[in-house]
Design an enzyme around this catalytic site. Structure first.
Site: not given
Ligand SMILES: NS(=O)(=O)c1ccc(C(=O)NCc2ccccc2F)cc1
Ligand SMILES: [Zn+2]
Length: 267
Positions: A65, A93, A95, A105, A118, A199
């Protein structure tokens, strides 16, 4: 279930099917309607403070992604502003969009930026790790930095240089030249803050968003490098109907702020 993504078939408007939270009332991103923002003396009285350890940026991975730099949280901390307790950096990371007129975003008064960085932190005062923290409303904080087209960004160039070695989904490589997250933040620290979500699926409603007002510059060539990542594994055929599986766009369109408060700190 077909893996979520950003194409017609598996994109943001399909996510709620497999991830019901995506249809929640504290989702991110949102449009920042600057006229709605209320300045808050309590935010001004507790300046946002962070400490990062550049040597702790460990690996960069193609998540399918986008790219993500995973960090050893030890030694990092983010405190102050709207936050209670101490948050530690987990990863950062970006977007972006298929052209630089879109890709951020969050939008500001309806205006999109070329990309958005982010920096993801988790509440180490209350939870054991990021995964656990992601399940609680005060578990995560993301520092958002709007990126606009301009000069080449030297710190982000260290990420760009590693992209050829993570061209396909699942590929990862060591970050040998330390990347300092602090150098990717804008000079002025004015920000907007509101309660929102991840997001991307599972879109957990566990994020205190802090979006800096001042955009940071990145060059067109650097944005083009982001778009050269592929969303499928080496040796597999391309599943997504994206133009030959290139990750040309990985931003979620904005969701309604609803009755949430939008606060600001600094002009
Ligand atoms: N684009 S953002 O809003 O900044 C964003 C920040 C963190 C994650 C993440 O940690 N995903 C893995 C994850 C998801 C759910 C539970 C535990 C996890 F490690 C995804 C998106
Ligand atoms: Zn993000």
């Amino acid at each position: 279930a077909a893996e979520w993504g950003y194409t017609k078939r598996n994109g943001p408007f399909t996510w709620a099917k497999n991830y019901p939270t995506a249809a929640g009332i504290r989702q991110s991103p949102v449009d920042i309607d600057t006229a709605l923002a209320t300045s808050d003396s309590s935010l001004e009285s507790k300046p946002l403070r962070w400490k990062y350890v550049p040597q702790n940026t460990r690996t960069i991975v193609n998540s399918g992604h986008g790219w993500r730099v995973d960090v050893d949280s030890e030694g990092s901390e983010l405190v102050g502003g709207p936050l209670e307790g101490t948050y530690k950096l987990q990863q950062f990371h970006c977007h972006w969009g298929s052209s630089s007129d879109k890709g951020s975003e969050h939008t500001v008064d309806g205006q999109s930026y070329a990309a958005e960085l982010h920096l993801v932190h988790w509440n180490s005062s209350k939870y054991a790790d990021c995964g656990e923290a992601a399940d609680y409303p005060d578990g995560l904080t993301v520092l958002g930095v709007l990126l606009k087209v301009g000069a080449k960004n030297p710190e982000l160039q260290k990420v760009i240089d590693l992209i050829p070695s993570i061209s396909h989904r699942g590929e990862k490589t060591e970050v040998k030249e330390a990347i300092d997250p602090a150098k990717m933040l804008p000079k002025t620290l004015s920000y907007w803050t509101y309660l929102g979500s991840l997001t991307v699926p599972p879109c957990n409603e566990s994020v205190t968003w802090i979006l800096f007002k001042e955009p940071v510059e990145v060059s067109e060539e650097q944005l083009a490098a982001f778009r050269s990542l592929r969303c499928y594994k080496r040796g597999e055929e391309c599943p997504c109907d994206e133009v030959d599986g290139l990750l040309i766009s990985n931003y979620r369109p904005t969701l309604p702020l609803g009755t949430r408060e939008l606060r600001e700190c600094g002009s």
